[in-house]
Each structure stands twice: as C-alpha cells, then as structure tokens.
Scaffold this motif. Structure first.
Motif, PDB file in Angstrom:
ATOM      1  N   ASP A 178       0.679  -1.173   0.138  1.00  5.69           N
ATOM      2  CA  ASP A 178      -0.069   0.291   0.037  1.00  5.69           C
ATOM      3  C   ASP A 178       0.803   1.114  -0.169  1.00  5.69           C
ATOM      4  O   ASP A 178       1.268   1.834   1.164  1.00  5.69           O
ATOM      5  CB  ASP A 178      -0.911  -0.535   1.267  1.00  5.69           C
ATOM      6  N   ASP A 180      -0.349   4.391  -1.037  1.00  6.36           N
ATOM      7  CA  ASP A 180      -1.269   5.621  -0.787  1.00  6.36           C
ATOM      8  C   ASP A 180      -0.742   6.738   0.445  1.00  6.36           C
ATOM      9  O   ASP A 180      -0.085   5.607   1.760  1.00  6.36           O
ATOM     10  CB  ASP A 180      -2.434   4.774  -0.113  1.00  6.36           C
ATOM     11  N   HIS A 182      -2.396   7.095   3.571  1.00  6.65           N
ATOM     12  CA  HIS A 182      -2.234   6.819   4.168  1.00  6.65           C
ATOM     13  C   HIS A 182      -2.118   5.322   4.772  1.00  6.65           C
ATOM     14  O   HIS A 182      -2.159   5.010   4.078  1.00  6.65           O
ATOM     15  CB  HIS A 182      -3.877   7.489   4.205  1.00  6.65           C
ATOM     16  N   SER A 201       2.589  -1.832   4.313  1.00  5.18           N
ATOM     17  CA  SER A 201       2.064  -0.258   3.857  1.00  5.18           C
ATOM     18  C   SER A 201       3.055   0.688   4.827  1.00  5.18           C
ATOM     19  O   SER A 201       3.630   1.091   5.341  1.00  5.18           O
ATOM     20  CB  SER A 201       0.224   0.310   4.393  1.00  5.18           C
ATOM     21  N   TYR A 202       3.510   2.164   3.964  1.00  2.00           N
ATOM     22  CA  TYR A 202       3.712   2.820   3.765  1.00  2.00           C
ATOM     23  C   TYR A 202       3.297   4.612   3.492  1.00  2.00           C
ATOM     24  O   TYR A 202       2.328   4.041   3.008  1.00  2.00           O
ATOM     25  CB  TYR A 202       5.028   3.001   2.426  1.00  2.00           C
ATOM     26  N   HIS A 203       3.380   5.056   4.729  1.00  2.30           N
ATOM     27  CA  HIS A 203       2.480   6.193   4.650  1.00  2.30           C
ATOM     28  C   HIS A 203       3.031   6.960   5.721  1.00  2.30           C
ATOM     29  O   HIS A 203       4.040   7.049   6.667  1.00  2.30           O
ATOM     30  CB  HIS A 203       1.371   5.738   5.994  1.00  2.30           C
TER      31      HIS A 203
HETATM   32 CA    CA Z   1       0.040   3.267   2.856  1.00  2.00          CA
END
Ligand code: CA
Ligand code: ZLV
Ligand code: ZN
Length: 397
Positions: A178, A180, A182, A201-203
């Motif tokens: 992910d 996004d 967020h 996830s990167y955020h």
């Molecule tokens: Ca993300």
C-alpha cells in the motif's frame, strides 16, 4: 521465476465501469470520482487501450459484498439516502457516518458507487485466478479504510479485502502493498489473524503542529499485528512510518529495500498493490514530495517480481496529477514509453493546467509545488529500514 521479466511481455487487463465517474461526495469533499474520467481520457489519448484487454465489469452483488461485510451494515448502506438519513439514529454514527468531519457523507447513488468499484476489483481478481491476465488494473478501487461494519476515511466497502479473499481461493500466500500516503488499516485489520496474507503499508505517520495525528493515526513501525504468540497472523504485517516531505531518491531506496526483503522472505503467489496517488508532491491532502516517475517506480519494482499482480487505485486529491500518474503506471504495466508532451486532442485538456512547471506535459515537475519541508534524514530512514528488517525475522518462525 522471481526477478525475471517475461520476454514476450505481460498480459494486462483494464477493469473499469464508467458509471463510477458520475458520483459526487459533495462540492467541498476532496474525493472526486471524476479524476477517473481524466485518467481514462489520458489512457485513451495515448492509445494504451490497444495494448490491453478492456472490461466493463458489472456491479458487485449484495452477496459478493457479504463475503466480508456485515449484512446489517450492508442493508443500512443499500437503503440510506440523503433524504432518509437520520443523524440521530445511533447506528448512523456507529456505521461511520456523520460526526464532525463527515469524511463519509451519504450521497445520491452511494450504493451503486460502492457496487461499481467493488465489482471492478472482483472482476480483476477473477481475471488473475483464471489466468487470463498477468496484471489486472482497477483504478476505481483501493478503498483501504473500510471495516466489516463501518465506513471510514472516504471508504464504505473494502474492495481490496474482497479481492484478496477471492485470490486466496487459488493462492496460498498473498502480499498486499500500500503506497497511499495513508495507513492501509482496514486491510491490515481484516487479515490480522492469518499468515496467508502479509500486509505492507508505507505512509505518513505522526502528530501535526495542531496536535492531531495524521489520519488514521495508526501504523507505527512497532505495530506488527496481534501480539498473542499462538496467533497465526503474528508478524505478518509491516508498517513503514514516514515524515513530511520525503523525496524521490529516499522513497525509491526505502521501497525497493523493504519490499524486496518482504518478497524474498514471504514468497507470495500473488501481489495486490494499492497505488494511492496522494503520496505525490502537491497533493491536496498528502505530505510527500514524490514525482510521478518515482511513484511509478514502485509499480515497476513490483512488476519485476514476476508474480500475478492486481493493481488498484486509492487516494489522490489533485485530479490532474492522479490521472497522469495512473496513466503512466498503466504504461509501465504494458511496457510502453509515453511521450512527455500531452496529446493535443484530449477532451479535458484544460483540466491539466495547474501550478506545476509544465502544464502541457505528462511529467511536470511536482517538486515545484512543494509545500512540505523534508523532515526525513538519511539517518532516520536507515533506522526504519534496520527496524523493518528486524521485524521480518518473525517470518523465520
Ligand atoms: Ca499506505
Ligand atoms: O486516501 O480535510 O482527518 C483512501 C484514503 O486513504 C480526518 N479524516 C478526520 C479525523 C478528524 N479529521 C477531520 C479533519 C478534517 C480536515 C479537512 C477535509 C476536508 C473536507 C473533507 C475531508 C477532509 C479530510 N478528512 C482530510 N483528511 C481527512 C481524513 C480522512 C482521510 C481519508 C483518506 C482516504 C481513499
Ligand atoms: Zn490516502
């Protein structure tokens, strides 16, 4: 095999129902479904439709959504309208509607909208499981915050969870990535108790000057899912918290190092990449300073693993740059190089005029609209990489 590009190229499919475009969250709401109109216009103007299979999927059915979602929540969602919505009804707030921010408004055609984007993700997932495609694309999906029985952060139905559940019928291990801006909390939560899905996830993560955490407030590097030692999902989740203003070189290095390590260790049979475009420089809600090609580098990297890939959209609040990015990433999938001069016959050419250097280009300089100083030092990023690789040792059992 891993890391081997197919010499004859990949079979790519594009799943899109144009009826999603006509839905409106409200004039002041940042989510603009017409960004998908712009995306499609660019994809067509560059002739990319001749390089892939195009599908116009039917809306998902109630029973298909109920594979993940609660039936009472779905019944509420399918019946609520701006006219009958009752903000005093306790279930209204419970289901994630209303509240101070009204992130998830009730608008005309809401049920139709959720069925359309979910139907496209399901159709794309089916194309992968029946091996009609190597890469299946749905830019209208990627609504990663939705919960089993609640809307959250502009997301009402979690098409990603539904698509992964379908992929699990034919694949032992699915990797979810992910990018996004967020945290992909809804997907992480849905699969927290299984080792058959790894979520990465990167955020942006952190507390703002005003004292409020960046939405949704979760996703620190220390959050690795359930802590119960007998839970199968333990360690099958990795969060990469990033500060404001990260640049192309830093992000590419971080993404390649960490994602590469996860793929090496987890050996997924299929990958789902949520390619939210709010991680671009100049995004209305985002905080990063990425250019289009650095965002697209993530797609190139994931494609190079040679694993069946579901590529979906997500956030993205500066529509002209969302369209540019997703058009570029479509070209990455089919292996085409696009000319930097936008075709002159695009129906919505005016929409591409903005604050960037290079209005009439596909790849404007998004650093020129930078609003966020870079708080990421190489030292901090090296620490994050070190900690991420340490977290992955859970996978060794
Ligand atoms: Ca993300
Ligand atoms: O891109 O901004 O920060 C996937 C996705 O990941 C919040 N919501 C809530 C929690 C308390 N705040 C409200 C603060 C509002 C600030 C002003 C807006 C203006 C109009 C409408 C919505 C927003 C807004 N809301 C900006 N950021 C939020 C987040 C939700 C972000 C969802 C990201 C969705 C599609
Ligand atoms: Zn987002």
């Amino acid at each position: 095999a891993y890391g081997m590009e197919k010499p004859q190229g990949y079979k790519v499919s594009f799943h899109y129902n144009p009826h999603v475009e006509y839905h409106h969250f409200g004039s002041s709401h940042p989510m603009k479904p017409w960004r998908l109109t712009l995306t499609k216009q660019l994809v067509l103007a560059y002739g990319l439709e001749y390089t892939m299979d195009l599908f116009e999927p039917r809306p998902a059915s109630l029973d298909e959504l109920a594979i993940f979602h609660d039936r009472e929540y779905l019944s509420f969602l399918s019946n609520v309208t701006p006219l009958n919505a009752n903000p005093d009804d306790p279930s209204y707030l419970n289901y994630g509607f209303g509240g101070e921010s009204n992130d998830c408004p009730v608008f005309d055609g809401l049920w139709n909208y959720v069925c359309l984007y979910s139907g496209a993700s399901l159709h794309a997932a089916h194309n992968l499981t029946n091996q009609q495609s190597d890469i299946a694309i749905n830019w209208s999906g990627g609504l990663h915050h939705a919960r089993k029985k609640a809307a959250s952060g502009f997301c009402y139905v979690n098409d990603i969870v539904l698509a992964i559940q379908h992929l699990l019928t034919q694949n032992q291990r699915v990797l979810y990535i992910d990018i996004d801006v967020h945290h992909g909390d809804g997907v992480e939560h849905a699969f927290e108790s299984t080792d058959r899905v790894f979520t990465l996830s990167y955020h942006k993560y952190g507390i703002d000057r005003n004292g409020y955490p960046f939405f949704p407030g979760t996703g620190n590097i220390t959050e690795m899912g359930p802590t119960d030692p007998i839970n199968r999902g333990k360690g099958h989740c990795l969060n990469i918290p990033i500060e404001d203003g990260i640049d192309d070189g830093q992000y590419k290095h971080l993404f390649k190092t960490v994602t590469g390590a996860v793929v090496d260790k987890y050996r997924p049979n299929a990958i789902v990449l949520q390619s939210g475009a709010d991680s671009l420089g100049g995004d209305r809600l985002g905080r990063f300073n990425l250019n289009i090609k650095a965002h697209g580098f993530c797609v190139e990297t994931v494609k190079s693993y040679g694993v069946p890939l579901l590529l979906i959209g997500g956030g993205g609040y500066t529509p002209r740059n969302v369209a540019r990015t997703w058009c570029h990433e479509t070209s990455v999938c089919v292996g085409a190089n696009l000319h930097n001069d936008l075709p002159t016959h695009i129906p919505y050419i005016m929409a591409f005029e903005g604050k960037e250097n290079g209005d009439s280009k596909l790849y404007p300089d998004l650093h020129s609209v930078k609003r966020h100083d870079n708080s990421n030092t190489q030292e901090k990023l090296d620490k994050i990489i070190e900690q991420a690789l340490e977290n992955l040792r859970y996978l060794e059992g």
